[in-house]
Design a protein around this motif. Sequence first.
Motif, PDB file in Angstrom:
ATOM      1  N   PRO A   1       9.589  -1.429   8.462  1.00 10.17           N
ATOM      2  CA  PRO A   1      10.863  -1.844   7.857  1.00 10.17           C
ATOM      3  C   PRO A   1      10.779  -3.008   6.884  1.00 10.17           C
ATOM      4  O   PRO A   1      11.649  -3.145   6.010  1.00 10.17           O
ATOM      5  CB  PRO A   1      11.723  -2.213   9.069  1.00 10.17           C
ATOM      6  CG  PRO A   1      10.758  -2.470  10.168  1.00 10.17           C
ATOM      7  CD  PRO A   1       9.597  -1.568   9.929  1.00 10.17           C
ATOM      8  N   LEU A   2       9.757  -3.847   6.979  1.00  8.61           N
ATOM      9  CA  LEU A   2       9.668  -4.990   6.076  1.00  8.61           C
ATOM     10  C   LEU A   2       8.908  -4.664   4.786  1.00  8.61           C
ATOM     11  O   LEU A   2       8.937  -5.463   3.840  1.00  8.61           O
ATOM     12  CB  LEU A   2       8.998  -6.173   6.776  1.00  8.61           C
ATOM     13  CG  LEU A   2       9.831  -6.880   7.850  1.00  8.61           C
ATOM     14  CD1 LEU A   2       9.023  -7.998   8.499  1.00  8.61           C
ATOM     15  CD2 LEU A   2      11.124  -7.427   7.257  1.00  8.61           C
ATOM     16  N   TYR A   3       8.238  -3.516   4.729  1.00 10.93           N
ATOM     17  CA  TYR A   3       7.461  -3.222   3.531  1.00 10.93           C
ATOM     18  C   TYR A   3       8.302  -3.215   2.251  1.00 10.93           C
ATOM     19  O   TYR A   3       7.858  -3.769   1.227  1.00 10.93           O
ATOM     20  CB  TYR A   3       6.698  -1.904   3.652  1.00 10.93           C
ATOM     21  CG  TYR A   3       5.942  -1.604   2.377  1.00 10.93           C
ATOM     22  CD1 TYR A   3       4.710  -2.199   2.131  1.00 10.93           C
ATOM     23  CD2 TYR A   3       6.495  -0.795   1.379  1.00 10.93           C
ATOM     24  CE1 TYR A   3       4.034  -1.989   0.944  1.00 10.93           C
ATOM     25  CE2 TYR A   3       5.834  -0.581   0.180  1.00 10.93           C
ATOM     26  CZ  TYR A   3       4.613  -1.185  -0.036  1.00 10.93           C
ATOM     27  OH  TYR A   3       3.960  -0.985  -1.232  1.00 10.93           O
ATOM     28  N   PRO A   4       9.503  -2.600   2.231  1.00  6.49           N
ATOM     29  CA  PRO A   4      10.261  -2.580   0.967  1.00  6.49           C
ATOM     30  C   PRO A   4      10.482  -3.955   0.359  1.00  6.49           C
ATOM     31  O   PRO A   4      10.487  -4.093  -0.872  1.00  6.49           O
ATOM     32  CB  PRO A   4      11.587  -1.917   1.371  1.00  6.49           C
ATOM     33  CG  PRO A   4      11.220  -1.029   2.516  1.00  6.49           C
ATOM     34  CD  PRO A   4      10.184  -1.803   3.282  1.00  6.49           C
TER      35      PRO A   4
ATOM     36  N   HIS B   1       7.225  -4.759  -1.578  1.00  3.15           N
ATOM     37  CA  HIS B   1       6.669  -3.784  -2.507  1.00  3.15           C
ATOM     38  C   HIS B   1       6.510  -4.342  -3.921  1.00  3.15           C
ATOM     39  O   HIS B   1       5.444  -4.211  -4.544  1.00  3.15           O
ATOM     40  CB  HIS B   1       7.540  -2.522  -2.526  1.00  3.15           C
ATOM     41  CG  HIS B   1       7.088  -1.487  -3.496  1.00  3.15           C
ATOM     42  ND1 HIS B   1       5.967  -0.725  -3.299  1.00  3.15           N
ATOM     43  CD2 HIS B   1       7.596  -1.113  -4.712  1.00  3.15           C
ATOM     44  CE1 HIS B   1       5.804   0.101  -4.326  1.00  3.15           C
ATOM     45  NE2 HIS B   1       6.771  -0.124  -5.189  1.00  3.15           N
ATOM     46  N   ALA B   2       7.540  -4.970  -4.446  1.00  5.00           N
ATOM     47  CA  ALA B   2       7.496  -5.449  -5.824  1.00  5.00           C
ATOM     48  C   ALA B   2       6.430  -6.528  -6.021  1.00  5.00           C
ATOM     49  O   ALA B   2       5.853  -6.651  -7.111  1.00  5.00           O
ATOM     50  CB  ALA B   2       8.862  -5.974  -6.241  1.00  5.00           C
ATOM     51  N   ALA B   3       6.169  -7.312  -4.977  1.00  6.46           N
ATOM     52  CA  ALA B   3       5.166  -8.373  -5.076  1.00  6.46           C
ATOM     53  C   ALA B   3       3.743  -7.831  -4.962  1.00  6.46           C
ATOM     54  O   ALA B   3       2.797  -8.508  -5.362  1.00  6.46           O
ATOM     55  CB  ALA B   3       5.410  -9.419  -3.992  1.00  6.46           C
ATOM     56  N   LEU B   4       3.594  -6.624  -4.424  1.00  6.51           N
ATOM     57  CA  LEU B   4       2.269  -6.045  -4.213  1.00  6.51           C
ATOM     58  C   LEU B   4       1.843  -5.109  -5.334  1.00  6.51           C
ATOM     59  O   LEU B   4       0.665  -4.773  -5.453  1.00  6.51           O
ATOM     60  CB  LEU B   4       2.235  -5.277  -2.888  1.00  6.51           C
ATOM     61  CG  LEU B   4       2.390  -6.119  -1.624  1.00  6.51           C
ATOM     62  CD1 LEU B   4       2.539  -5.210  -0.412  1.00  6.51           C
ATOM     63  CD2 LEU B   4       1.194  -7.041  -1.444  1.00  6.51           C
TER      64      LEU B   4
ATOM     65  N   TYR C   1       5.264   4.731   4.560  1.00  8.50           N
ATOM     66  CA  TYR C   1       5.490   6.139   4.251  1.00  8.50           C
ATOM     67  C   TYR C   1       6.765   6.334   3.430  1.00  8.50           C
ATOM     68  O   TYR C   1       7.326   7.434   3.406  1.00  8.50           O
ATOM     69  CB  TYR C   1       5.550   6.949   5.562  1.00  8.50           C
ATOM     70  CG  TYR C   1       4.277   6.810   6.364  1.00  8.50           C
ATOM     71  CD1 TYR C   1       3.247   7.728   6.247  1.00  8.50           C
ATOM     72  CD2 TYR C   1       4.080   5.713   7.196  1.00  8.50           C
ATOM     73  CE1 TYR C   1       2.059   7.580   6.939  1.00  8.50           C
ATOM     74  CE2 TYR C   1       2.892   5.550   7.905  1.00  8.50           C
ATOM     75  CZ  TYR C   1       1.894   6.476   7.767  1.00  8.50           C
ATOM     76  OH  TYR C   1       0.706   6.321   8.455  1.00  8.50           O
ATOM     77  N   THR C   2       7.187   5.268   2.736  1.00 11.68           N
ATOM     78  CA  THR C   2       8.450   5.304   1.994  1.00 11.68           C
ATOM     79  C   THR C   2       8.281   5.110   0.491  1.00 11.68           C
ATOM     80  O   THR C   2       9.170   5.491  -0.267  1.00 11.68           O
ATOM     81  CB  THR C   2       9.403   4.217   2.518  1.00 11.68           C
ATOM     82  OG1 THR C   2       8.735   2.942   2.472  1.00 11.68           O
ATOM     83  CG2 THR C   2       9.825   4.509   3.959  1.00 11.68           C
TER      84      THR C   2
END
Length: 373
Positions: free
Chosen positions: A143-146, A149-152, A190-191
């Motif tokens: 749940p915290l990945y989104p 995402h932009a920073a990675l 997986y999103t």
Amino acid sequence: MNPLAPAALAHACFMPTYAGARAHFLAAAAAAGAPTDILVHEQARGPDGSTLSTDVAVLGPRDAERALLVVSGTHGPEGFTGSAAQIALLYRLAVQPPPAGLRIVLVHAINPWGFAHLSRTTENNVDLNRNFIDWEAPPPDNPLYPSLHAALTAQEWSPEALDAAEARLQAWIRVQGHATFVDVLARGQYTHPHGVHYGGAGREWSNRTLETLLQRHLAGVRRIGLIDWHTGLGERGQPFFLCFNEPGDAGWERACRWWGRDRIETRAGFDGSARPRYQGLLFQGVQRYAPAAEVTGAVIEFGTLASAETRRALQADSYLKTHPGLPQDQARALRALLLEAFSPPDPDWKRSVLGHALRIQEQAIQGVEAWPA
């Protein structure tokens, strides 16, 4: 003690391209008297349009109850090191056959597209080592990945854009903590199909190929020792073990006997943080596709660069995928960044990792041989 392989051996085993590594692997297998099984990737081609395949070399009796399974190329450019380790083992087996009753199965380039194209992912931008989940159930949540995402991932490859992404990342870490960051980054997601450690939307060709080759070559085996060769984590040129047996169970204790408790139970490699909650590992795929066998083994990494530099290489891999029309010079520079992070050209690094790999493979052979059938 740091066991350095002879310079001539390292030069003979490390190849600069997927095609060269494949040719040398097949030649070494022939010299060792190992039959080979070639599984051609019908949906993908090399950068020059050439055929891609996962190649399997097999020694030892078909009715063996114990086997050593060694895999290379799960993460594309990390395959150069795994291939070198397998070639060196085949050289050894050409003059000293495996113990009676032991089967050895060497899987070369399980992710041939990534190996040939110098990308850690498959042709679908899938991290193969996050793809071995149960696809009959919904994919695991991260749940915290989104929010990361932009920073990675980089939308623009410039010092200003990269610095801005790093600033966002550090701000996130200050709020959530470094241990949370390590876990969210590494466990798989997986999103976001263009994100880091994307586990896919279904089984990849390489996933299905692993099941096929296990059914063909390890169907009757009841004890499997597993080495999945990787690079990028740990101290430069030194092995870092990630055992995915349950801590304290029989497989974990067996790995400790084979390779040393200090190596199996170390917390090094994650800048002091706990091991991430990995999902969809090839190790778990072997367990799923060989359900009658007990599996003991590890992902074995060799350190290259500091974690921040390795993370920048992951950004480069992603940027190459999302910007296919880059000028040749820029694309070449980004691939060089990837190679420095996952297959350094440094001859001393190669000698160090090959020396360790030879010893680790020998320890595994001895351990599997002594494993009661």
